[in-house]
Design a protein around this motif. Structure first.
Motif, mmCIF file in Angstrom:
data_model
loop_
_atom_site.group_PDB
_atom_site.id
_atom_site.type_symbol
_atom_site.label_atom_id
_atom_site.label_comp_id
_atom_site.label_asym_id
_atom_site.label_seq_id
_atom_site.Cartn_x
_atom_site.Cartn_y
_atom_site.Cartn_z
ATOM 1 N N VAL A 23 0.833 -1.201 0.000
ATOM 2 C CA VAL A 23 0.000 0.000 0.000
ATOM 3 C C VAL A 23 0.867 1.250 0.000
ATOM 4 O O VAL A 23 0.623 2.202 -0.759
ATOM 5 C CB VAL A 23 -0.972 -0.013 1.190
ATOM 6 C CG1 VAL A 23 -1.641 1.353 1.364
ATOM 7 C CG2 VAL A 23 -2.019 -1.098 0.997
ATOM 8 N N ALA A 24 1.912 1.280 0.839
ATOM 9 C CA ALA A 24 2.804 2.441 0.880
ATOM 10 C C ALA A 24 3.475 2.663 -0.474
ATOM 11 O O ALA A 24 3.539 3.801 -0.973
ATOM 12 C CB ALA A 24 3.857 2.258 1.973
ATOM 13 N N GLU A 25 3.952 1.583 -1.089
ATOM 14 C CA GLU A 25 4.608 1.712 -2.397
ATOM 15 C C GLU A 25 3.608 2.117 -3.473
ATOM 16 O O GLU A 25 3.902 2.953 -4.329
ATOM 17 C CB GLU A 25 5.278 0.391 -2.774
ATOM 18 C CG GLU A 25 6.491 0.049 -1.901
ATOM 19 C CD GLU A 25 7.101 -1.287 -2.265
ATOM 20 O OE1 GLU A 25 6.511 -2.009 -3.129
ATOM 21 O OE2 GLU A 25 8.157 -1.633 -1.699
ATOM 22 N N GLN A 33 -1.938 3.403 -6.905
ATOM 23 C CA GLN A 33 -2.552 2.094 -7.118
ATOM 24 C C GLN A 33 -2.425 1.240 -5.863
ATOM 25 O O GLN A 33 -1.565 1.475 -5.016
ATOM 26 C CB GLN A 33 -1.898 1.387 -8.305
ATOM 27 C CG GLN A 33 -0.394 1.235 -8.205
ATOM 28 C CD GLN A 33 0.227 0.799 -9.523
ATOM 29 O OE1 GLN A 33 0.258 -0.396 -9.824
ATOM 30 N NE2 GLN A 33 0.689 1.759 -10.306
ATOM 31 N N VAL A 34 -3.314 0.260 -5.779
ATOM 32 C CA VAL A 34 -3.255 -0.764 -4.739
ATOM 33 C C VAL A 34 -3.469 -2.100 -5.440
ATOM 34 O O VAL A 34 -4.389 -2.227 -6.252
ATOM 35 C CB VAL A 34 -4.335 -0.548 -3.653
ATOM 36 C CG1 VAL A 34 -4.315 -1.695 -2.638
ATOM 37 C CG2 VAL A 34 -4.127 0.788 -2.951
ATOM 38 N N PRO A 35 -2.645 -3.116 -5.187
ATOM 39 C CA PRO A 35 -2.791 -4.399 -5.883
ATOM 40 C C PRO A 35 -4.175 -4.990 -5.719
ATOM 41 O O PRO A 35 -4.772 -4.971 -4.633
ATOM 42 C CB PRO A 35 -1.724 -5.279 -5.221
ATOM 43 C CG PRO A 35 -0.680 -4.322 -4.749
ATOM 44 C CD PRO A 35 -1.445 -3.109 -4.308
ATOM 45 N N ALA A 36 -4.684 -5.565 -6.808
ATOM 46 C CA ALA A 36 -6.051 -6.083 -6.832
ATOM 47 C C ALA A 36 -6.265 -7.232 -5.854
ATOM 48 O O ALA A 36 -7.396 -7.468 -5.404
ATOM 49 C CB ALA A 36 -6.400 -6.535 -8.248
ATOM 50 N N LYS A 37 -5.211 -7.942 -5.497
ATOM 51 C CA LYS A 37 -5.389 -9.088 -4.601
ATOM 52 C C LYS A 37 -5.956 -8.670 -3.250
ATOM 53 O O LYS A 37 -6.575 -9.481 -2.548
ATOM 54 C CB LYS A 37 -4.079 -9.842 -4.412
ATOM 55 C CG LYS A 37 -2.974 -9.054 -3.721
ATOM 56 C CD LYS A 37 -1.698 -9.881 -3.635
ATOM 57 C CE LYS A 37 -0.556 -9.122 -2.961
ATOM 58 N NZ LYS A 37 0.677 -9.949 -2.880
ATOM 59 N N GLU A 254 -10.160 -1.123 -16.856
ATOM 60 C CA GLU A 254 -9.424 -0.450 -15.789
ATOM 61 C C GLU A 254 -10.424 0.003 -14.722
ATOM 62 O O GLU A 254 -11.402 0.691 -15.023
ATOM 63 C CB GLU A 254 -8.664 0.755 -16.338
ATOM 64 C CG GLU A 254 -7.622 0.365 -17.378
ATOM 65 C CD GLU A 254 -6.939 1.553 -18.042
ATOM 66 O OE1 GLU A 254 -6.041 1.325 -18.865
ATOM 67 O OE2 GLU A 254 -7.318 2.709 -17.732
ATOM 68 N N VAL A 255 -10.169 -0.409 -13.485
ATOM 69 C CA VAL A 255 -11.061 -0.089 -12.367
ATOM 70 C C VAL A 255 -10.331 0.861 -11.420
ATOM 71 O O VAL A 255 -9.179 0.606 -11.038
ATOM 72 C CB VAL A 255 -11.491 -1.364 -11.623
ATOM 73 C CG1 VAL A 255 -12.458 -1.018 -10.493
ATOM 74 C CG2 VAL A 255 -12.136 -2.356 -12.592
ATOM 75 N N TRP A 283 -5.801 3.377 -8.800
ATOM 76 C CA TRP A 283 -6.023 2.252 -9.709
ATOM 77 C C TRP A 283 -6.054 0.972 -8.881
ATOM 78 O O TRP A 283 -5.078 0.595 -8.246
ATOM 79 C CB TRP A 283 -4.876 2.211 -10.709
ATOM 80 C CG TRP A 283 -5.131 1.468 -11.984
ATOM 81 C CD1 TRP A 283 -6.038 0.488 -12.202
ATOM 82 C CD2 TRP A 283 -4.435 1.668 -13.214
ATOM 83 N NE1 TRP A 283 -5.956 0.050 -13.495
ATOM 84 C CE2 TRP A 283 -4.981 0.757 -14.140
ATOM 85 C CE3 TRP A 283 -3.399 2.512 -13.619
ATOM 86 C CZ2 TRP A 283 -4.525 0.663 -15.456
ATOM 87 C CZ3 TRP A 283 -2.951 2.422 -14.929
ATOM 88 C CH2 TRP A 283 -3.505 1.520 -15.831
ATOM 89 N N THR A 284 -7.201 0.294 -8.867
ATOM 90 C CA THR A 284 -7.349 -0.883 -8.015
ATOM 91 C C THR A 284 -7.351 -2.198 -8.779
ATOM 92 O O THR A 284 -7.127 -3.260 -8.176
ATOM 93 C CB THR A 284 -8.643 -0.793 -7.190
ATOM 94 O OG1 THR A 284 -9.761 -0.669 -8.086
ATOM 95 C CG2 THR A 284 -8.607 0.406 -6.255
#
Length: 326
Positions: A23-25, A33-37, A254-255, A283-284
Motif C-alpha cells: 500500500v505504501a509503495e 494504485q493498490v494491488p487487486a489481490k 481499468e477499475v 487504480w485498483t
C-alpha cells in the motif's frame, strides 16, 4: 492419509507486513494504485461471489458451463492427474464440478489462496467428495504451488487450475512471468487448465464491472474499508467514487477509485500520508481480455503445449488445457 472431512493443513504466513508495504509503495506511484489481490478480504470475497451471480457478469456462468461439459475430458482423458492444485480457489464450486468426474478416486487436492475465508468455503464445499484429500495453503500463488508440488513429490501427474479469468488481472509481461514461474515448478507432463475471458463489445465489458445494482462498486470501495480497518487508515468512503474504463488499445478493463475532493489521507499502519487531488484516481484493478489464439501463444511462450481449447460462445469465455513440455 487425511480423510476429506478432517481439518485441512494450512501453510499460513502473516500478510500484514506485505499489505502495509504494498500500500505504501502503491500510493507513492503515479498513478496511485493498490494491488487487486487486496480486494479479497472476508467481505470482498462474499461480494465477489455476489458479483458472479449478476446477469451482467458472464464469466462464471460461461466457465461453469465449460467445466460441466468437459469435466470428463479434463479429469479422465489421456494423461489423467493424481494431484490437483487450484490457485485462487474461491468457493470451491468449480473444482467440485471437476472432482465429481472422478468421485471415489484418490486425488490429492491442494487449495491455494490468500483469503482465509475462501479456503474455508472451499474445504466445506469439497469435503463431500469421496477420495479427495484436502490440503490448504494460505499463501501467494507461486509459494503455494511450490509447496503443493513439493508434497506431491514424483507421484503421478499434477493438474494446476487457474480459473475465473484471474490471468486477466496480470499485464502481458506479468502473465508471461507468472506462467513461466508455474512451468518452472511443474514437472514434464504436468498440466495447466487456464480460464480466460475473451474480448467482447465495450458496453458488455463495462457493465460487467460497473453493474446497475452497484455490487461491483461496493466490492471496489470495500478495499478502503479494509485499509481503514487493517492499516488504521482514514479514507472517507463518501469522497471516493467507483470508475470503470475500457482501454481498447491495451485490451483491458481499468477499475479505479476516483477522489471527489482534494484531501489528505493517512495510512498509519503503512507509515504514510498522501495528498489526493480532486479527480485523481487510485487504480485498483486491471482486467485483460484475450482472443483465443492469444491464450495459446501465452502458454507457448512459457513452455506449455496446448492439448485442448473450449470456448463458450454466449459468454465468450475460453478454457485452455496445456501440458508442460520437457
Amino acid at each position: 492419509m487425511q480423510e476429506p472431512s478432517s481439518p485441512a493443513a494450512t501453510l499460513a504466513a502473516d500478510p500484514t507486513v506485505e499489505l502495509a508495504r504494498d500500500v505504501a509503495e502503491g500510493l507513492a506511484r503515479r498513478p496511485k494504485q493498490v494491488p487487486a489481490k487486496y480486494l479479497y478480504d472476508a467481505l470482498g470475497s462474499r461480494l465477489f461471489e455476489a458479483i458472479c451471480e449478476l446477469p451482467w457478469y458472464t464469466i462464471t456462468r460461461g466457465e461453469c458451463a465449460l467445466l460441466s461439459a468437459h469435466a470428463e475430458a479434463i479429469m479422465r482423458g489421456p494423461g489423467a492427474c493424481d494431484t490437483v492444485v487450484e490457485l485462487g480457489c474461491g468457493s470451491g464450486a468449480k473444482l467440485s464440478m471437476l472432482l465429481s468426474a472422478v468421485e471415489g478416486r484418490p486425488t490429492d487436492v491442494h487449495l491455494v489462496d490468500i483469503s482465509e475465508t475462501a479456503l474455508a468455503q472451499s474445504v466445506q464445499a469439497l469435503s463431500r467428495h469421496r477420495g479427495a484429500l484436502l490440503t490448504t495453503h494460505q499463501a501467494a500463488y507461486e509459494a503455494g504451488l511450490g509447496a503443493a508440488l513439493q508434497r506431491a513429490g514424483g507421484a503421478g501427474r499434477a493438474l494446476v487450475l487457474f480459473l475465473g479469468s484471474n490471468i486477466g488481472n496480470l499485464s502481458s509481461e506479468e502473465a508471461d512471468r507468472f506462467l513461466s514461474e508455474i512451468r518452472s515448478r511443474c514437472r514434464p507432463g504436468d498440466r495447466l487448465l487456464l480460464g480466460a475471458d475473451l474480448v467482447k463489445p465495450e458496453a458488455a465489458l463495462v457493465a460487467a464491472y460497473d453493474d446497475p445494482l452497484g455490487v461491483t462498486a461496493a466490492f471496489n470501495r470495500n478495499l478502503l474499508v479494509r485499509l481503514n480497518r487493517e492499516l488504521d487508515a482514514d479514507f472517507d468512503l463518501d469522497l471516493f467514487e467507483h470508475r470503470v474504463l475500457w482501454n481498447a488499445g491495451a485490451s483491458r478493463i481499468e477499475v479505479h477509485l476516483e477522489s471527489l475532493a482534494d484531501q489528505l489521507v493517512c495510512v498509519r499502519g503503512a507509515g504514510c500520508c498522501v495528498d489526493v487531488a480532486e479527480g485523481e484516481r487510485i487504480w485498483t484493478e486491471s482486467v485483460y481480455k484475450y482472443e483465443p489464439e492469444g491464450i495459446v501463444a501465452l502458454g507457448a511462450r512459457a513452455g506449455f503445449a496446448r492439448r485442448a481449447q473450449w470456448i463458450e460462445p454466449e459468454s465468450r469465455f475460453a478454457l485452455t488445457l496445456f501440458e508442460r513440455e520437457p
